[in-house]
Design an enzyme around this catalytic site. Sequence first.
Site, mmCIF file in Angstrom:
data_model
loop_
_atom_site.group_PDB
_atom_site.id
_atom_site.type_symbol
_atom_site.label_atom_id
_atom_site.label_comp_id
_atom_site.label_asym_id
_atom_site.label_seq_id
_atom_site.Cartn_x
_atom_site.Cartn_y
_atom_site.Cartn_z
ATOM 1 N N ASP A 89 0.856 -1.164 0.000
ATOM 2 C CA ASP A 89 0.000 0.000 0.000
ATOM 3 C C ASP A 89 0.907 1.233 0.000
ATOM 4 O O ASP A 89 2.030 1.200 0.488
ATOM 5 C CB ASP A 89 -0.916 -0.021 1.227
ATOM 6 C CG ASP A 89 -2.062 0.987 1.086
ATOM 7 O OD1 ASP A 89 -2.140 1.658 0.041
ATOM 8 O OD2 ASP A 89 -2.863 1.098 2.030
ATOM 9 N N SER A 90 0.382 2.324 -0.551
ATOM 10 C CA SER A 90 1.212 3.520 -0.757
ATOM 11 C C SER A 90 1.473 4.292 0.526
ATOM 12 O O SER A 90 2.430 5.045 0.616
ATOM 13 C CB SER A 90 0.510 4.448 -1.735
ATOM 14 O OG SER A 90 -0.735 4.852 -1.178
ATOM 15 N N GLY A 91 0.617 4.113 1.503
ATOM 16 C CA GLY A 91 0.806 4.839 2.765
ATOM 17 C C GLY A 91 -0.126 6.020 2.930
ATOM 18 O O GLY A 91 -0.099 6.684 3.965
ATOM 19 N N GLY A 92 -0.947 6.292 1.907
ATOM 20 C CA GLY A 92 -1.895 7.398 2.020
ATOM 21 C C GLY A 92 -2.763 7.271 3.257
ATOM 22 O O GLY A 92 -2.966 8.232 4.011
ATOM 23 N N PHE A 93 -3.249 6.071 3.486
ATOM 24 C CA PHE A 93 -4.127 5.842 4.634
ATOM 25 C C PHE A 93 -3.386 5.995 5.961
ATOM 26 O O PHE A 93 -3.932 6.519 6.938
ATOM 27 C CB PHE A 93 -4.756 4.445 4.549
ATOM 28 C CG PHE A 93 -5.720 4.168 5.663
ATOM 29 C CD1 PHE A 93 -7.016 4.665 5.627
ATOM 30 C CD2 PHE A 93 -5.334 3.412 6.757
ATOM 31 C CE1 PHE A 93 -7.913 4.416 6.662
ATOM 32 C CE2 PHE A 93 -6.228 3.155 7.795
ATOM 33 C CZ PHE A 93 -7.519 3.665 7.741
ATOM 34 N N ASP A 143 -2.775 8.131 -2.699
ATOM 35 C CA ASP A 143 -4.126 8.690 -2.719
ATOM 36 C C ASP A 143 -4.329 9.541 -1.477
ATOM 37 O O ASP A 143 -3.530 9.481 -0.536
ATOM 38 C CB ASP A 143 -5.187 7.570 -2.777
ATOM 39 C CG ASP A 143 -5.042 6.570 -1.633
ATOM 40 O OD1 ASP A 143 -3.997 6.583 -0.934
ATOM 41 O OD2 ASP A 143 -5.963 5.766 -1.431
ATOM 42 N N GLN A 191 -11.361 6.318 -5.405
ATOM 43 C CA GLN A 191 -11.814 7.015 -4.204
ATOM 44 C C GLN A 191 -13.184 7.650 -4.487
ATOM 45 O O GLN A 191 -13.813 7.314 -5.485
ATOM 46 C CB GLN A 191 -10.787 8.077 -3.768
ATOM 47 C CG GLN A 191 -9.511 7.497 -3.163
ATOM 48 C CD GLN A 191 -9.712 6.897 -1.768
ATOM 49 O OE1 GLN A 191 -10.781 7.002 -1.173
ATOM 50 N NE2 GLN A 191 -8.671 6.235 -1.260
ATOM 51 N N GLY A 218 -11.058 3.814 0.584
ATOM 52 C CA GLY A 218 -11.953 4.707 1.297
ATOM 53 C C GLY A 218 -13.230 4.050 1.795
ATOM 54 O O GLY A 218 -14.194 4.736 2.129
ATOM 55 N N ASP A 268 -7.506 -7.332 2.034
ATOM 56 C CA ASP A 268 -6.568 -7.352 3.159
ATOM 57 C C ASP A 268 -7.311 -6.798 4.353
ATOM 58 O O ASP A 268 -8.235 -5.987 4.204
ATOM 59 C CB ASP A 268 -5.349 -6.459 2.894
ATOM 60 C CG ASP A 268 -5.670 -4.992 3.160
ATOM 61 O OD1 ASP A 268 -6.262 -4.356 2.283
ATOM 62 O OD2 ASP A 268 -5.369 -4.490 4.262
ATOM 63 N N CYS A 306 -11.665 -27.854 11.265
ATOM 64 C CA CYS A 306 -10.574 -27.071 10.691
ATOM 65 C C CYS A 306 -9.325 -27.934 10.503
ATOM 66 O O CYS A 306 -8.998 -28.758 11.352
ATOM 67 C CB CYS A 306 -10.262 -25.884 11.608
ATOM 68 S SG CYS A 306 -8.866 -24.882 11.069
ATOM 69 N N CYS A 308 -6.192 -26.826 10.223
ATOM 70 C CA CYS A 308 -4.936 -26.109 10.502
ATOM 71 C C CYS A 308 -4.115 -26.811 11.579
ATOM 72 O O CYS A 308 -4.623 -27.655 12.319
ATOM 73 C CB CYS A 308 -5.220 -24.658 10.884
ATOM 74 S SG CYS A 308 -5.604 -24.398 12.629
ATOM 75 N N CYS A 311 -5.560 -26.417 15.189
ATOM 76 C CA CYS A 311 -6.700 -27.280 15.527
ATOM 77 C C CYS A 311 -6.314 -28.752 15.562
ATOM 78 O O CYS A 311 -6.921 -29.542 16.277
ATOM 79 C CB CYS A 311 -7.853 -27.027 14.563
ATOM 80 S SG CYS A 311 -8.634 -25.425 14.875
ATOM 81 N N HIS A 337 -4.126 -19.850 13.285
ATOM 82 C CA HIS A 337 -5.467 -20.393 13.059
ATOM 83 C C HIS A 337 -6.330 -19.424 12.254
ATOM 84 O O HIS A 337 -6.989 -19.800 11.278
ATOM 85 C CB HIS A 337 -6.178 -20.721 14.371
ATOM 86 C CG HIS A 337 -7.635 -20.997 14.153
ATOM 87 N ND1 HIS A 337 -8.097 -22.221 13.720
ATOM 88 C CD2 HIS A 337 -8.723 -20.174 14.194
ATOM 89 C CE1 HIS A 337 -9.410 -22.145 13.529
ATOM 90 N NE2 HIS A 337 -9.816 -20.913 13.813
#
Lengths: 385, 385
Positions: A89-93, A143, A191, A218, A268, A306, A308, A311, A337
């Site tokens: 991610d660009s880091g705008g957030f 952004d 956006q 956004g 994500d 599950c 995994c 579990c 998990h």
Amino acid sequence: MNFELHHTDGKARAGLLSTDHGIVRTPAFMPVGTQGAVKAINHKSLEATGTEIILSNCYHLYLRPGINVLRKAGGLHRFMGWGRAILTDSGGFQIYSLAEFRKVTDEGVKFRSHIDGSLHNFTPEDIIDIQRAIGSDIMMVLDECTGYPSEKEESARANSLSIQWAERCRQRFDITAKLYDHDQSLFGIVQGGIHLDLREMSVSALTRMDFQGYAIGGLAVGEPVEDMYGILDACTELLPVSKPRYLMGVGKPENLLEAIGRGTDLFDCVLPTRNGRNACFFTSKGELNITNSRYREDFAPVDSECGCNVCKNFSRAYLRHLFVSKEILGLELATAHNLYYYEWLMRGAREAILQNRYDAWKREQLAEYNQETPHYSSIKQRRSN
Amino acid sequence: MNFELHHTDGKARAGLLSTDHGIVRTPAFMPVGTQGAVKAINHKSLEATGTEIILSNCYHLYLRPGINVLRKAGGLHRFMGWGRAILTDSGGFQIYSLAEFRKVTDEGVKFRSHIDGSLHNFTPEDIIDIQRAIGSDIMMVLDECTGYPSEKEESARANSLSIQWAERCRQRFDITAKLYDHDQSLFGIVQGGIHLDLREMSVSALTRMDFQGYAIGGLAVGEPVEDMYGILDACTELLPVSKPRYLMGVGKPENLLEAIGRGTDLFDCVLPTRNGRNACFFTSKGELNITNSRYREDFAPVDSECGCNVCKNFSRAYLRHLFVSKEILGLELATAHNLYYYEWLMRGAREAILQNRYDAWKREQLAEYNQETPHYSSIKQRRSN
């Protein structure tokens, strides 16, 4: 990077994203490794969850370990010893949510580090250069994020600026070369807040720039879930069918299934990792807070269906003991998990799409997920930590 | 449990301890898993360090998860999902070091929990019953620890009481049966502070009770290292050759090599795990504090001659980044490396003993260990956390 759309079922899509660091079957969930490490889990255990791509973050990596270190290391994959795909991610957030101070101008954004208060400046061009040094398989444009609620005028201004910045990122991307021996792609970020006309304007401008994929940003910033779904419907209707769509920062299992049904491919969220570290285990039958005293003598696995490693090897009683006793191992096992569960959910969705029964499958999953009384109050989801 | 002495080289011994949970080649180091988990490392990674036996703790397990839970789980091995051997300390040291209040009488010890202040009582008989419920392969008698320095009169009183308690533990052990399908052994603990005559009295009384092994307790509590070595020499001279000897709570690599040279077989210490969590990496060439800025762009492994998964996959620069960024993964990787180093040191010692060159090997190791300028000030070692 190459994206093949294998099959659609209604609006839901099963695809294959090929990178120089392996394939990513979509729909796909990307665990969050903000600082070049997914919190509380080692790479081998992370691979064992089925994870094919992780998310990292420009803002964090720029501050620590710094771009010089990453360049000398030969990029983030080598630095962190992760051989599968990485999206940054660009880091705008993060500038919006973490920085102590920020000032946005047409030129870029000036901000103070949340770590030491030092002053920094990001232009759209810088963000591309930084991601060249990181060497992520998929890069994001810079952004400007607005929160929820925000005035339409403010959303419109931020949206126009984000479009300008996307154009500058695209140009910088075109005139710079990869630094390492693998290819990099660039995604645009749609956006426009919860305003349909702004979203349309954003999609239309970005698609003219022809990115290799499109993120929908956004969202999951506090708006009602119906607004989020409405915006998603509108965006996926307009976005080119042949390119991957990434819904940023979402979310809960239910949100993911609804978003897949609306035609998004990549996700994500910090929920499985962060909530795991807070003793919340996601299962096919709902969420459980392992510190609940009802699990004191419960020697069954968290989810008996599950597959995994957690579990298969550990009981609820032992996991509860680890959390109650503040053992670090509890954090790792909950993370492992939960990520396995999220990846399992994505595999199930893909399978159902390929079999043309996505809607029915989704309804079954949600019914099962909601059948148990939830004894866990979710921590607010955020796009990234 | 069975102990075979394979070879002696001077006083140094190479042996084989066989338990129903696998063999333990001696000299052996036992990572500390006080609360039924070795801090910050999962069981699979722990096995990969070469660990054949871990230490857990009666006092901690009695308080959490509690004896009922352990009994219903079928013992600690099943509860925690650990298939290799477990030794449990009786908790005498924890009552001395952690409990908010304690009152020792001939009958036993009354104390307040360090967790919630609740009042508890341990008799020597209770300690055996608790360890039956835990199901450890090797159990320890209840002892009374004195600190350093302590008056001889006080040491003598505590020593006599510890001998009485050892006798009561032995009797309780003889009239109780294992609760699960594997055998349990009982070790006596030699006390007596730094007073040679008290140590002799302790050894003589305990060996008459004929335990399956003998621990040497009450050392590494602040006394000069020469005193510790002197006491060790005296004890191992008197202890039966055919039984394993366990030096409790020691220690630094140098201390371990000196103690092996004086005829001890088993060790435990929090140093590799606790100091690892504080960014200290143990290597054949000494200790390094990975947060040091000299490692910022150092892409070599922590120890290029080390065969552990951490050194094979990660650089000093990445490990530094993890610690500086407070990533939990750093704790796991430091723990895994340090435990591998300790186990590697034990394997090297055993090999050297079998080849009749222990003293020369030890000198080589210490010379190499001390050649680098130490840039790490050790955290005070303690018998357990």
